[in-house]
Motif scaffolding. Structure first.
Motif, short mmCIF file in Angstrom:
data_model
loop_
_atom_site.label_atom_id
_atom_site.label_comp_id
_atom_site.label_asym_id
_atom_site.label_seq_id
_atom_site.Cartn_x
_atom_site.Cartn_y
_atom_site.Cartn_z
N VAL A 87 0.84 -1.20 0.00
CA VAL A 87 0.00 0.00 0.00
C VAL A 87 0.87 1.25 0.00
CG1 VAL A 87 -1.82 -1.21 1.27
CG2 VAL A 87 -0.14 0.14 2.54
N ALA A 88 0.27 2.34 -0.42
CA ALA A 88 0.96 3.63 -0.40
C ALA A 88 -0.06 4.73 -0.14
CB ALA A 88 1.66 3.89 -1.73
N THR A 89 0.43 5.84 0.41
CA THR A 89 -0.42 7.00 0.63
C THR A 89 0.36 8.26 0.28
OG1 THR A 89 -1.67 8.28 2.28
CG2 THR A 89 0.25 7.08 3.08
N VAL A 90 -0.35 9.23 -0.30
CA VAL A 90 0.29 10.50 -0.62
C VAL A 90 -0.75 11.61 -0.62
CG1 VAL A 90 0.04 10.20 -3.13
CG2 VAL A 90 1.82 11.71 -2.24
N THR A 216 -7.62 -4.65 9.05
CA THR A 216 -7.93 -3.24 8.79
C THR A 216 -6.65 -2.47 8.50
OG1 THR A 216 -9.79 -3.36 10.33
CG2 THR A 216 -9.01 -1.17 9.74
N VAL A 217 -6.72 -1.54 7.54
CA VAL A 217 -5.60 -0.64 7.26
C VAL A 217 -6.13 0.79 7.18
CG1 VAL A 217 -3.72 -0.04 5.68
CG2 VAL A 217 -4.39 -2.44 5.96
N PHE A 218 -5.62 1.65 8.03
CA PHE A 218 -5.89 3.08 7.98
C PHE A 218 -4.62 3.74 7.44
CE2 PHE A 218 -9.36 1.84 10.42
CZ PHE A 218 -10.15 2.90 10.84
N LEU A 219 -4.72 4.49 6.36
CA LEU A 219 -3.51 5.10 5.80
C LEU A 219 -3.85 6.46 5.24
CD1 LEU A 219 -2.71 3.28 2.40
CD2 LEU A 219 -4.93 3.22 3.52
N GLY A 220 -2.91 7.40 5.43
CA GLY A 220 -3.15 8.73 4.90
C GLY A 220 -2.43 9.80 5.69
N ASP A 221 -2.95 11.01 5.57
CA ASP A 221 -2.41 12.20 6.23
C ASP A 221 -3.23 12.43 7.50
OD1 ASP A 221 -1.59 14.67 7.07
OD2 ASP A 221 -2.29 15.76 5.29
N PHE A 222 -2.67 12.04 8.64
CA PHE A 222 -3.37 12.14 9.91
C PHE A 222 -3.17 13.51 10.58
CE2 PHE A 222 -3.01 7.71 9.04
CZ PHE A 222 -4.06 7.08 9.69
N ASN A 223 -2.29 14.34 9.99
CA ASN A 223 -1.94 15.61 10.61
C ASN A 223 -1.57 15.41 12.08
OD1 ASN A 223 -2.03 17.88 8.75
ND2 ASN A 223 -4.17 17.30 8.43
N ALA A 224 -0.90 14.30 12.36
CA ALA A 224 -0.54 13.95 13.73
C ALA A 224 0.70 13.09 13.73
CB ALA A 224 -1.69 13.20 14.41
N SER A 225 1.48 13.23 14.79
CA SER A 225 2.66 12.38 15.00
C SER A 225 2.37 11.43 16.15
CB SER A 225 3.89 13.24 15.31
OG SER A 225 3.81 13.72 16.65
N THR A 243 3.14 1.25 11.38
CA THR A 243 4.12 0.39 10.71
C THR A 243 5.54 0.89 10.92
OG1 THR A 243 2.43 -0.12 9.06
CG2 THR A 243 4.67 -0.77 8.55
N HIS A 244 5.75 2.20 10.91
CA HIS A 244 7.11 2.72 11.14
C HIS A 244 7.62 2.31 12.52
CE1 HIS A 244 6.44 5.50 7.69
NE2 HIS A 244 7.75 5.44 7.60
N ASP A 269 2.19 11.52 8.02
CA ASP A 269 1.59 10.51 7.15
C ASP A 269 1.96 9.11 7.65
OD1 ASP A 269 0.81 12.41 4.63
OD2 ASP A 269 2.71 13.01 5.55
N HIS A 270 0.96 8.27 7.77
CA HIS A 270 1.17 6.96 8.40
C HIS A 270 0.42 5.86 7.68
CE1 HIS A 270 2.57 9.01 12.20
NE2 HIS A 270 1.74 9.94 11.76
N VAL A 271 0.91 4.63 7.88
CA VAL A 271 0.17 3.42 7.54
C VAL A 271 -0.03 2.66 8.85
CG1 VAL A 271 0.21 1.19 6.34
CG2 VAL A 271 1.06 3.25 5.19
N LEU A 272 -1.29 2.55 9.26
CA LEU A 272 -1.65 1.83 10.48
C LEU A 272 -2.41 0.57 10.11
CD1 LEU A 272 -3.13 4.86 12.51
CD2 LEU A 272 -0.72 4.26 12.16
N HIS A 273 -2.20 -0.49 10.86
CA HIS A 273 -2.89 -1.74 10.53
C HIS A 273 -3.36 -2.46 11.78
CE1 HIS A 273 0.48 -4.30 11.80
NE2 HIS A 273 1.29 -3.42 11.21
N GLY A 274 -4.37 -3.30 11.60
CA GLY A 274 -4.90 -4.10 12.70
C GLY A 274 -4.04 -5.31 12.98
#
Length: 309
Positions: A87-90, A216-225, A243-244, A269-274
């Motif tokens: 997956v990728a997000t931008v 589940t995968v949540f990915l995108g610009d969360f505007n959060a660290s 994932t990081h 920007d993050h890739v989060l998964h269940g």
């Protein structure tokens, strides 16, 4: 200031408050605390017992909070034949991203699913002209809602996410290895604009994640660290993994990009998964024209007996 940021980080005072903006610089404050402690020890004129003790305690607290994200999590066994999802997000910066470069990135990195943010109708047309439709023909496009999904794999159950966010997030499912994986393309409000609205966005996503199950995968610009309390709550209460951090890559920085002379400073920007998935790899790529770096991750679907949580 170092102590103030530490207190904010420890107490979660950034949620819904102006502290949400400076707390993103927490890792840099940690580096300053190390520098301050070293200077106090090295310079005789500054070497006083109690100030050194206080500085040492502050530095230790920063280290305790930050070091875990630089250490890979205990990796459960991932069978060699485990299905993978790449997956990728931008964030395309209101369609200003170089479309040909983005399509080439999708091709070279063999992306299965691409989440995009800030992609208006004109940007969708430009990506189609650049050939993205041929590479990722299955699409859930919502320029009116600010996030969309492109996929090599057929998408089902697509549409705007029903959640109390500033603008609807886009969701869909893909089937990988016989299992349905829910995808949520995320773009939250930003704390500098309205910290309370930003917090409500992340709280709403936490509720969705909690009810979404392990695949589940949540990915995108969360505007959060990871130093933001609402983001940490999304991970813990939502049952998600960054994932990081999972892979020990705690110094990822995705914003601002292409802003010479500034290098990327923070990760938004993050890739989060269940718990049904595990990170195999994660990296960032620069796409000309946008102020966010793209994040690319390879996720493995775990057998039921290998899941954690």
């Amino acid at each position: 200031m170092l102590c103030v940021l530490l207190v904010v980080r420890l107490t979660g005072l950034d949620a819904g408050t102006p502290f949400a903006v400076p707390v993103v610089l927490f890792p840099y404050a940690a580096a300053l605390s190390v520098l301050a402690l070293t200077t106090m020890i090295a310079v005789p004129a500054l070497r006083s017992l109690w100030p050194v003790i206080v500085a040492a305690l502050v530095t230790a607290a920063y280290a305790v909070l930050l070091i875990p994200r630089f250490i890979p999590h205990h990796q459960q066994h991932i069978p060699a034949q485990a299905p993978e999802l790449r997956v990728a997000t931008v964030n395309t910066h209101v369609g200003k991203a170089d479309t040909r470069a983005l399509v080439q990135l999708v091709k070279s990195e063999r992306i299965d699913v691409l989440a995009v943010q800030e992609l208006p109708s004109a940007g969708i047309a430009a990506l189609a002209e650049a050939g993205l439709d041929k590479v990722l023909p299955h699409q859930e496009l919502h320029p009116e809602n600010d996030s969309s999904l492109y996929s090599r794999i057929p998408l089902t159950h697509g549409g705007p996410l029903k959640a109390d966010t500033a603008w609807p997030q886009t969701t869909a499912q893909v089937t990988v290895g016989g299992r349905a994986v829910r995808l949520v393309a995320v773009h939250t409000y930003y704390p500098l604009g309205d910290a309370q609205r930003w917090t409500r966005d992340l709280t709403a996503l936490t509720s969705v994640a909690h009810d979404s199950g392990p695949d589940t995968v949540f990915l995108g610009d969360f505007n959060a660290s990871l130093d933001h309390a609402p983001m940490r709550e999304l991970l813990t209460s939502g049952g998600l993994t960054d994932t990081h951090a999972e892979l020990g890559k705690g110094w990822a920085r995705t914003w601002p990009a292409n802003k010479s002379p500034l290098p990327p400073l923070v990760q938004l920007d993050h890739v989060l998964h269940g718990s049904g998935l595990a990170g195999i790899s994660v990296s960032e790529r620069t796409v000309p024209g946008t102020d966010h770096r793209a994040v690319i991750a390879t996720l493995a679907l775990l057998p039921t007996n290998e899941r954690t949580g």
